[in-house]
Structure formats: C-alpha cells, structure tokens
Write an enzyme that holds these catalytic residues in place. Structure first.
Site, PDB file in Angstrom:
ATOM      1  N   GLU A  97       0.814  -1.209   0.000  1.00 22.50           N
ATOM      2  CA  GLU A  97       0.000   0.000   0.000  1.00 22.50           C
ATOM      3  C   GLU A  97       0.853   1.266   0.000  1.00 22.50           C
ATOM      4  O   GLU A  97       1.946   1.284   0.542  1.00 22.50           O
ATOM      5  CB  GLU A  97      -0.935  -0.001   1.211  1.00 22.50           C
ATOM      6  CG  GLU A  97      -2.001  -1.074   1.073  1.00 22.50           C
ATOM      7  CD  GLU A  97      -2.954  -1.135   2.254  1.00 22.50           C
ATOM      8  OE1 GLU A  97      -4.142  -1.382   2.006  1.00 22.50           O
ATOM      9  OE2 GLU A  97      -2.530  -0.957   3.402  1.00 22.50           O
ATOM     10  N   CYS A 110       3.389   8.634   1.042  1.00 24.37           N
ATOM     11  CA  CYS A 110       3.913   7.720   2.056  1.00 24.37           C
ATOM     12  C   CYS A 110       4.109   6.358   1.391  1.00 24.37           C
ATOM     13  O   CYS A 110       3.153   5.755   0.903  1.00 24.37           O
ATOM     14  CB  CYS A 110       2.887   7.647   3.189  1.00 24.37           C
ATOM     15  SG  CYS A 110       3.334   6.485   4.476  1.00 24.37           S
ATOM     16  N   CYS A 117       6.317  -6.665   8.063  1.00 24.42           N
ATOM     17  CA  CYS A 117       7.428  -6.164   8.887  1.00 24.42           C
ATOM     18  C   CYS A 117       7.645  -7.148  10.028  1.00 24.42           C
ATOM     19  O   CYS A 117       6.676  -7.685  10.571  1.00 24.42           O
ATOM     20  CB  CYS A 117       7.065  -4.795   9.454  1.00 24.42           C
ATOM     21  SG  CYS A 117       8.392  -4.045  10.419  1.00 24.42           S
ATOM     22  N   CYS A 121       6.203  -4.360  16.438  1.00 21.06           N
ATOM     23  CA  CYS A 121       5.660  -3.401  17.408  1.00 21.06           C
ATOM     24  C   CYS A 121       4.207  -3.801  17.671  1.00 21.06           C
ATOM     25  O   CYS A 121       3.451  -4.054  16.730  1.00 21.06           O
ATOM     26  CB  CYS A 121       5.729  -1.988  16.841  1.00 21.06           C
ATOM     27  SG  CYS A 121       7.406  -1.542  16.342  1.00 21.06           S
ATOM     28  N   CYS A 124       1.057  -1.948  15.961  1.00 27.76           N
ATOM     29  CA  CYS A 124       1.076  -1.632  14.525  1.00 27.76           C
ATOM     30  C   CYS A 124       0.464  -2.753  13.680  1.00 27.76           C
ATOM     31  O   CYS A 124       0.846  -3.912  13.804  1.00 27.76           O
ATOM     32  CB  CYS A 124       2.514  -1.375  14.085  1.00 27.76           C
ATOM     33  SG  CYS A 124       2.711  -1.221  12.302  1.00 27.76           S
ATOM     34  N   GLY A 164       6.531  -1.580   6.546  1.00 30.70           N
ATOM     35  CA  GLY A 164       7.901  -2.071   6.640  1.00 30.70           C
ATOM     36  C   GLY A 164       8.862  -1.176   7.391  1.00 30.70           C
ATOM     37  O   GLY A 164       8.563  -0.015   7.690  1.00 30.70           O
ATOM     38  N   GLU A 165      10.019  -1.745   7.685  1.00 28.33           N
ATOM     39  CA  GLU A 165      11.082  -1.014   8.387  1.00 28.33           C
ATOM     40  C   GLU A 165      12.181  -0.701   7.361  1.00 28.33           C
ATOM     41  O   GLU A 165      12.939  -1.591   6.967  1.00 28.33           O
ATOM     42  CB  GLU A 165      11.609  -1.892   9.540  1.00 28.33           C
ATOM     43  CG  GLU A 165      12.890  -1.422  10.177  1.00 28.33           C
ATOM     44  CD  GLU A 165      12.936   0.069  10.527  1.00 28.33           C
ATOM     45  OE1 GLU A 165      12.007   0.569  11.181  1.00 28.33           O
ATOM     46  OE2 GLU A 165      13.907   0.724  10.137  1.00 28.33           O
ATOM     47  N   SER A 219      11.230   6.376  15.652  1.00 29.69           N
ATOM     48  CA  SER A 219       9.998   6.139  16.420  1.00 29.69           C
ATOM     49  C   SER A 219      10.353   5.824  17.864  1.00 29.69           C
ATOM     50  O   SER A 219      10.818   4.734  18.167  1.00 29.69           O
ATOM     51  CB  SER A 219       9.218   4.979  15.796  1.00 29.69           C
ATOM     52  OG  SER A 219       8.919   5.297  14.456  1.00 29.69           O
ATOM     53  N   CYS A 339      -1.011   6.282   9.643  1.00 29.46           N
ATOM     54  CA  CYS A 339       0.198   5.587  10.085  1.00 29.46           C
ATOM     55  C   CYS A 339      -0.202   4.320  10.814  1.00 29.46           C
ATOM     56  O   CYS A 339      -1.084   4.335  11.659  1.00 29.46           O
ATOM     57  CB  CYS A 339       0.961   6.414  11.106  1.00 29.46           C
ATOM     58  SG  CYS A 339       1.521   7.986  10.540  1.00 29.46           S
TER      59      CYS A 339
END
Ligand code: SAH
Ligand code: SF4
Length: 353
Positions: A97, A110, A117, A121, A124, A164-165, A219, A339
């Site tokens: 996305e 974005c 990921c 976390c 998330c 993702g990171e 973050s 987010c």
C-alpha cells in the site's frame, strides 16, 4: 541483476548500472542516461513511447526488459480529505500500500519499503502481518511513479513511513532515495525525503557515518524503557538511551534536526508522568518531537482522549527546552490510510474479485 520470466528488470537500476547494461547489450552508455530519464524523470513505462531511442532498441526492450513492477489493484479516495490509498499487486501476487496526501501546496506520498514487517511493534497493523519480503528498488520507486502519473498536484515530499522497516532494507531504500533526489530522476530536494525507523541502531549509525543527507525520523513512542520494551520488543536490543544518543549525533553533525515520533496511546504512554519523563529525556536535545495520536485498527490500543492529549502537550510545552513539538493527525482515517493502519486485508480480495 534481477531476472523475471527471462526478462531483465531494469526498473530500479541506477544510472551507472543502466549505462553498463546498455553497453553489455551493444548500445552506447548514453542510452543508459536516456533510459534513466524516460523511466524516472518522465515516468514512461512502455518502450514504444521512448521516442529518442532507436526502433531496434525499443523492440529489444520490449522483448527483454521489465519497465514496470506493479499494477494497481484498488484505489480508495477519502471522503474527508484529498487522500488516496493505493493497493498495488506485485509480480509475485503480493500486495503493498501507498498513500498520497494533498494539503494546500503540499503533496506527501507515504511509501512502503517491505511487504509486512518483522519488528513486531505491538500497536502496529503492519507488524501483525509478519514479514513477507523486502521490496526491490523498482517496486519502491514505482509507487512514486504511479502517484506522480495519476495525481495532478506535484509531489513535494516523500516519506518512508508505509509498510515495513526501511532500515532493514537499507541499501535499496538509500538507492531509491538517490533516484528521488537525482535531478535526472524525480529531482526532489534531499530534505523532502524522510526515512522513519523503529530504531535499528547499527543502520542509524551507518546512515550518519555515510553522511546521508535525507531526513531521519526515529519512532520513540515511550518515555522509559519498561514501556518501550512492552510495545516495541526491539527496545530490548537497542534502548532509548542509545537511540537518543545517535539522534543527537545526527542533529549535531548534519545541522539537520532529527525527528522523534511519539505515537500517543491511551493508558500506555499518555500519562502526566510520561509527559514529564519525555520532557526530561529530550531536555536540551536538538530535535523535533512529533506527537501522533494513535490510529485505531483491530487491536486493543486506543487513541487518547482530547483532554489527555492536551494535558500531555501542555506539560511538554511548559518544559520545552531544545526541541520543537508538532502534532500529526494522520490523514485518511476513513479509509484506514493512517500511520500504522497499512495492512493488506483479506477482505479487500473478496471485495474486488
Ligand atoms: N517502520 C518504520 C516506518 C513505518 S511506521 C517505523 O516504525 O518508524 C511509521 C510511523 O507510524 C512510526 O512512527 C510508527 O510508530 C507509527 N505508527 C505505527 N502504528 C501506528 C498507529 N496505529 N497509529 C499511529 N501511528 C502509528
Ligand atoms: Fe514495523 Fe514500523 Fe510497524 Fe514497528 S511500527 S511493526 S517497525 S512498520
């Protein structure tokens, strides 16, 4: 070199790589520059439209090269704002996305850097998907190309804050940012490109040591290690003290302020004590503090009440020293484009088939 169905994926190649490839197939290296501009500056995805390239080479490209890596599956437009969420299908039938947000003269896109990921976390939605794979450079860049070709407002900012990171796909993310920044590519200023990380310490260090000029966001999301350990398991590996230290180093060396993101969650990290702790943690640190009221998804976490958000901000303002405070209300709440809400849901698949 990436090969798919015996074709070579040239989308994502850098300038030198394209030049070398052109030479290897009997063309001049100048063709590489032309291809780079057709793909990244003009966003052309078909060889027959590359008018200054010989018919013979266009035919060759048609037969042997892949110029586009994603296909639109679904676009959802917010009814509240000029925000569109795109769901793309990749060649291996995975989905990612991308979100386009237009507000006055600003058009921020974005983008995703991985499918899923594995940083895990707890709050998330992307983290709950688990990790599927890293995106290729072409897949990262094509997100921006698609938006540029389909949304009228010129893109002013790009943020690696989708799925993702980014720092676990470091090399490709940096190379993609290079294409965004290159005057022969997207020609976006380096400060218009922001990379957000959950705090992968060795990669933050590498980013600083390499003197990368893009903006860095980290973050933080908690005011002490106990809370951060609970919501971001990565804190057990690299804790708050370590990431703030690197953040400071970034600010001091680059004369660019690091940004700390703090997602405010009801009953988790939004108390008066948390605000006092956070203010003292950042006391004298040259940074921006971005407070993001939590966007709810299917889990147990909740957005704080307006009152606790205001109390929290008041304390930060009263104790403010060295840092700037911004509150970011995510766009596209009605379409789950905020987010941490990006997740490919099975229900999409049933909606569209
Ligand atoms: N993996 C990177 C970038 C993607 S997440 C990172 O974690 O920084 C981008 C931002 O969204 C992060 O600051 C993350 O903490 C925040 N976020 C995640 N889930 C959220 C949610 N549900 N509501 C608001 N922000 C969220
Ligand atoms: Fe991954 Fe960022 Fe979500 Fe954490 S917040 S799970 S790092 S995408």
């Amino acid at each position: 070199m990436m090969v798919q169905n015996s074709k070579i994926v040239i989308k994502g190649m850098g300038l030198t790589e394209l030049q070398t490839w052109c030479e290897s197939v009997g063309e001049t290296s100048f063709r590489g520059i032309q291809l780079y501009e057709w793909m990244y500056k003009k966003g052309v995805e078909r060889a027959d439209k590359m008018l200054n390239i010989s018919q013979k080479f266009r035919n060759y490209l048609d037969e042997h090269a892949i110029l586009s890596t994603l296909e639109l599956e679904l676009a959802t437009q917010s009814k509240l704002e000029e925000t569109i969420k795109y769901l793309f299908r990749l060649k291996d039938n995975q989905f990612i996305e991308t979100v386009s947000m237009v507000q006055e003269n600003r058009h921020t896109v974005c983008i995703s850097s991985q499918i899923g990921c594995n940083v895990d976390c707890d709050f998330c939605a992307t983290g709950k998907m688990g990790f599927i794979r890293n995106l290729s450079i072409g897949e990262i860049v094509d997100q921006l190309i698609y938006v540029r070709n389909n949304v009228e407002s010129p893109i002013t900012n790009v943020v690696f804050m989708g799925m993702g990171e980014p720092f676990l796909n470091y090399d490709r993310v940096i190379k993609s940012a290079g294409i965004f920044h290159n005057p022969r590519g997207f020609n976006l200023g380096k400060h218009r490109i922001t990379i957000s990380t959950a705090g992968i310490l060795p990669k933050i260090k590498q980013f600083i040591d390499e003197e990368q000029k893009y903006k860095l966001a980290i973050s933080l999301n908690a005011s002490n290690d106990d809370v951060r350990d609970n919501i971001m398991p990565i804190n057990k590996k690299w804790n708050i003290r370590q990431i703030i230290k690197e953040g400071k180093r970034f600010s001091s060396l680059k004369r660019r302020q690091v940004m700390f993101e703090y997602v405010l969650m009801k009953g988790i990290n939004d108390s008066i004590e948390n605000a006092i702790e956070l203010a003292s943690l950042l006391n004298g640190v040259d940074c921006k503090l971005n407070i993001i009221p939590y966007n709810e998804s299917d889990g147990v976490y909740q957005r704080p009440t307006e009152k606790s958000l205001n109390d929290f901000l008041n304390i930060l303002h009263a104790n403010q020293n060295g840092y700037r405070i911004l509150v970011r209300w995510s766009k596209g709440q009605d379409i789950e484009a905020g987010c941490g809400q990006l997740i490919y849901k099975e229900k999409f698949a049933t909606d569209i088939n």
